[in-house]
Design a protein around this motif. Structure first.
Motif, PDB file in Angstrom:
ATOM      1  N   SER A   1      47.102  50.440  29.419  1.00 28.42           N
ATOM      2  CA  SER A   1      47.512  49.336  30.278  1.00 28.42           C
ATOM      3  C   SER A   1      46.821  49.418  31.639  1.00 28.42           C
ATOM      4  CB  SER A   1      49.034  49.366  30.446  1.00 28.42           C
ATOM      5  OG  SER A   1      49.449  48.410  31.378  1.00 28.42           O
ATOM      6  N   HIS A   2      46.721  50.631  32.163  1.00 25.99           N
ATOM      7  CA  HIS A   2      46.071  50.829  33.468  1.00 25.99           C
ATOM      8  C   HIS A   2      44.587  50.439  33.394  1.00 25.99           C
ATOM      9  CE1 HIS A   2      46.218  52.624  37.506  1.00 25.99           C
ATOM     10  NE2 HIS A   2      44.951  52.894  37.273  1.00 25.99           N
ATOM     11  N   ILE A   3      43.920  50.800  32.314  1.00 25.87           N
ATOM     12  CA  ILE A   3      42.510  50.422  32.140  1.00 25.87           C
ATOM     13  C   ILE A   3      42.380  48.899  32.140  1.00 25.87           C
ATOM     14  CG2 ILE A   3      40.587  50.392  30.493  1.00 25.87           C
ATOM     15  CD1 ILE A   3      41.412  53.314  29.767  1.00 25.87           C
ATOM     16  N   LYS A   4      43.273  48.207  31.452  1.00 26.74           N
ATOM     17  CA  LYS A   4      43.228  46.740  31.421  1.00 26.74           C
ATOM     18  C   LYS A   4      43.433  46.140  32.810  1.00 26.74           C
ATOM     19  CE  LYS A   4      44.552  46.288  26.619  1.00 26.74           C
ATOM     20  NZ  LYS A   4      45.648  46.113  25.679  1.00 26.74           N
ATOM     21  N   ILE A   5      44.326  46.724  33.594  1.00 27.11           N
ATOM     22  CA  ILE A   5      44.555  46.252  34.973  1.00 27.11           C
ATOM     23  C   ILE A   5      43.280  46.423  35.798  1.00 27.11           C
ATOM     24  CG2 ILE A   5      45.789  46.791  37.123  1.00 27.11           C
ATOM     25  CD1 ILE A   5      48.252  47.455  35.271  1.00 27.11           C
ATOM     26  N   ILE A   6      42.632  47.578  35.663  1.00 29.40           N
ATOM     27  CA  ILE A   6      41.389  47.825  36.406  1.00 29.40           C
ATOM     28  C   ILE A   6      40.294  46.863  35.944  1.00 29.40           C
ATOM     29  CG2 ILE A   6      39.551  49.518  36.805  1.00 29.40           C
ATOM     30  CD1 ILE A   6      41.808  51.682  36.669  1.00 29.40           C
ATOM     31  N   GLN A   7      40.200  46.614  34.646  1.00 29.95           N
ATOM     32  CA  GLN A   7      39.201  45.670  34.144  1.00 29.95           C
ATOM     33  C   GLN A   7      39.450  44.265  34.694  1.00 29.95           C
ATOM     34  OE1 GLN A   7      39.777  46.564  29.962  1.00 29.95           O
ATOM     35  NE2 GLN A   7      37.892  47.769  29.890  1.00 29.95           N
ATOM     36  N   GLN A   8      40.695  43.905  34.884  1.00 32.78           N
ATOM     37  CA  GLN A   8      41.011  42.604  35.489  1.00 32.78           C
ATOM     38  C   GLN A   8      40.579  42.579  36.956  1.00 32.78           C
ATOM     39  OE1 GLN A   8      42.145  39.892  33.679  1.00 32.78           O
ATOM     40  NE2 GLN A   8      41.548  38.841  35.560  1.00 32.78           N
ATOM     41  N   GLN A   9      40.713  43.720  37.643  1.00 37.52           N
ATOM     42  CA  GLN A   9      40.253  43.794  39.031  1.00 37.52           C
ATOM     43  C   GLN A   9      38.744  43.559  39.118  1.00 37.52           C
ATOM     44  OE1 GLN A   9      41.623  47.691  40.174  1.00 37.52           O
ATOM     45  NE2 GLN A   9      43.711  46.973  40.557  1.00 37.52           N
ATOM     46  N   TYR A  10      37.989  44.056  38.134  1.00 40.05           N
ATOM     47  CA  TYR A  10      36.549  43.791  38.121  1.00 40.05           C
ATOM     48  C   TYR A  10      36.307  42.284  38.122  1.00 40.05           C
ATOM     49  CZ  TYR A  10      36.103  48.603  36.161  1.00 40.05           C
ATOM     50  OH  TYR A  10      36.168  49.952  35.921  1.00 40.05           O
ATOM     51  N   LYS A  11      37.061  41.569  37.286  1.00 39.35           N
ATOM     52  CA  LYS A  11      36.897  40.114  37.171  1.00 39.35           C
ATOM     53  C   LYS A  11      37.373  39.401  38.431  1.00 39.35           C
ATOM     54  CE  LYS A  11      37.484  40.268  32.186  1.00 39.35           C
ATOM     55  NZ  LYS A  11      38.475  40.266  31.142  1.00 39.35           N
ATOM     56  N   ASP A  12      38.513  39.804  38.959  1.00 41.06           N
ATOM     57  CA  ASP A  12      39.105  39.104  40.097  1.00 41.06           C
ATOM     58  C   ASP A  12      38.402  39.379  41.420  1.00 41.06           C
ATOM     59  OD1 ASP A  12      40.970  38.126  38.301  1.00 41.06           O
ATOM     60  OD2 ASP A  12      42.573  39.492  38.941  1.00 41.06           O
ATOM     61  N   PHE A  13      37.948  40.621  41.613  1.00 38.33           N
ATOM     62  CA  PHE A  13      37.439  41.023  42.936  1.00 38.33           C
ATOM     63  C   PHE A  13      36.019  41.573  42.920  1.00 38.33           C
ATOM     64  CE2 PHE A  13      42.097  41.843  42.928  1.00 38.33           C
ATOM     65  CZ  PHE A  13      42.468  40.788  43.756  1.00 38.33           C
ATOM     66  N   GLY A  14      35.424  41.731  41.743  1.00 32.71           N
ATOM     67  CA  GLY A  14      34.075  42.295  41.662  1.00 32.71           C
ATOM     68  C   GLY A  14      34.038  43.768  42.009  1.00 32.71           C
ATOM     69  N   ALA A  15      35.199  44.410  42.009  1.00 32.81           N
ATOM     70  CA  ALA A  15      35.292  45.825  42.363  1.00 32.81           C
ATOM     71  C   ALA A  15      36.480  46.437  41.636  1.00 32.81           C
ATOM     72  CB  ALA A  15      35.459  45.986  43.876  1.00 32.81           C
ATOM     73  N   GLY A  16      36.469  47.747  41.558  1.00 36.23           N
ATOM     74  CA  GLY A  16      37.554  48.497  40.932  1.00 36.23           C
ATOM     75  C   GLY A  16      37.097  49.919  40.699  1.00 36.23           C
ATOM     76  N   ARG A  17      38.006  50.763  40.306  1.00 35.13           N
ATOM     77  CA  ARG A  17      37.644  52.155  40.035  1.00 35.13           C
ATOM     78  C   ARG A  17      36.763  52.215  38.784  1.00 35.13           C
ATOM     79  NH1 ARG A  17      39.532  53.162  45.032  1.00 35.13           N
ATOM     80  NH2 ARG A  17      41.761  53.574  45.080  1.00 35.13           N
ATOM     81  N   TRP A  18      35.777  53.110  38.817  1.00 38.13           N
ATOM     82  CA  TRP A  18      34.863  53.290  37.698  1.00 38.13           C
ATOM     83  C   TRP A  18      35.043  54.667  37.088  1.00 38.13           C
ATOM     84  CZ3 TRP A  18      29.205  51.301  38.708  1.00 38.13           C
ATOM     85  CH2 TRP A  18      29.225  49.931  38.965  1.00 38.13           C
ATOM     86  N   ALA A  19      34.693  54.787  35.813  1.00 34.31           N
ATOM     87  CA  ALA A  19      34.703  56.082  35.126  1.00 34.31           C
ATOM     88  C   ALA A  19      33.620  56.974  35.725  1.00 34.31           C
ATOM     89  CB  ALA A  19      34.444  55.887  33.641  1.00 34.31           C
ATOM     90  N   VAL A  20      33.934  58.257  35.820  1.00 29.89           N
ATOM     91  CA  VAL A  20      32.959  59.269  36.210  1.00 29.89           C
ATOM     92  C   VAL A  20      32.722  60.126  34.973  1.00 29.89           C
ATOM     93  CG1 VAL A  20      32.442  61.209  37.737  1.00 29.89           C
ATOM     94  CG2 VAL A  20      33.764  59.256  38.605  1.00 29.89           C
ATOM     95  N   VAL A  21      31.460  60.180  34.547  1.00 27.67           N
ATOM     96  CA  VAL A  21      31.078  60.853  33.311  1.00 27.67           C
ATOM     97  C   VAL A  21      29.995  61.876  33.637  1.00 27.67           C
ATOM     98  CG1 VAL A  21      30.059  60.468  31.025  1.00 27.67           C
ATOM     99  CG2 VAL A  21      31.620  58.760  31.997  1.00 27.67           C
TER     100      VAL A  21
END
Length: 175
Positions: A49-69
């Motif tokens: 659910s948290h990943i989906k919220i962050i993915q929505q932030q990408y769409k809404d604001f063009g920003a959000g937390r990213w995975a570190v690999v």
């Protein structure tokens, strides 16, 4: 999806559904949550659910937390990045915050600083934000040191959700 960012040891990319196991490992650990609300997740569905919220932030604001690999192994080790904050914190509203969180076994290896520097550059050079802000629990000396290594400067102390926090800012030197 935005282009990933590569640093010396890391690949920084938008979160994807298959990051759920790594996110659960990260956010189910009570030690990770000592300075961030003391509310570890209890099941993998919360992580999804948290990943989906962050993915929505990408769409809404063009920003959000990213995975570190890890570049070497492809292992998910945490998240870092820029988040657009819409609620009011320390008399600020609608601002860009830099943050990070890592799986405990990856603490103390410089990954927060390495990814943080890449995101400061990204925020200022690509996103063209005027300033970045961050806050850390007063007792979280390690996180505060990282923010200072990123060039952020102390502004003030304030109370947030019953905890004493330290507020930092960094102005875009290119604007």
């Amino acid at each position: 999806m935005k282009e990933p960012i590569e640093t010396e040891r890391l690949i920084l990319r938008e979160l994807i559904a298959s990051d759920d196991k790594g996110m659960f490992e990260l956010d189910s650990n009570p030690n990770v949550h000592v300075f961030v609300g003391k509310k570890p997740v209890k099941n993998i569905e919360e992580s999804r659910s948290h990943i989906k919220i962050i993915q929505q932030q990408y769409k809404d604001f063009g920003a959000g937390r990213w995975a570190v690999v890890l570049k070497e192994s492809g292992e998910f080790i945490g998240w870092s990045g820029i988040k657009f904050i819409t609620n009011e914190i320390n008399h600020h509203k609608d601002f860009y915050e830099i943050g990070y969180r890592f799986i405990e076994k990856h603490w103390g290896k410089g990954y927060a600083t390495e990814s943080g520097k890449a995101f400061v550059d990204y925020a200022f050079d690509v996103m063209k934000v005027e300033a970045l802000y961050a806050y850390a629990d007063e007792g979280n000396e390690n996180s505060r040191k990282i923010l200072e290594k990123l060039g952020m400067r102390y502004v003030n102390s304030f109370e947030y959700e019953g905890e004493l926090e330290i507020w930092y800012e960094l102005k875009n030197p290119n604007l």
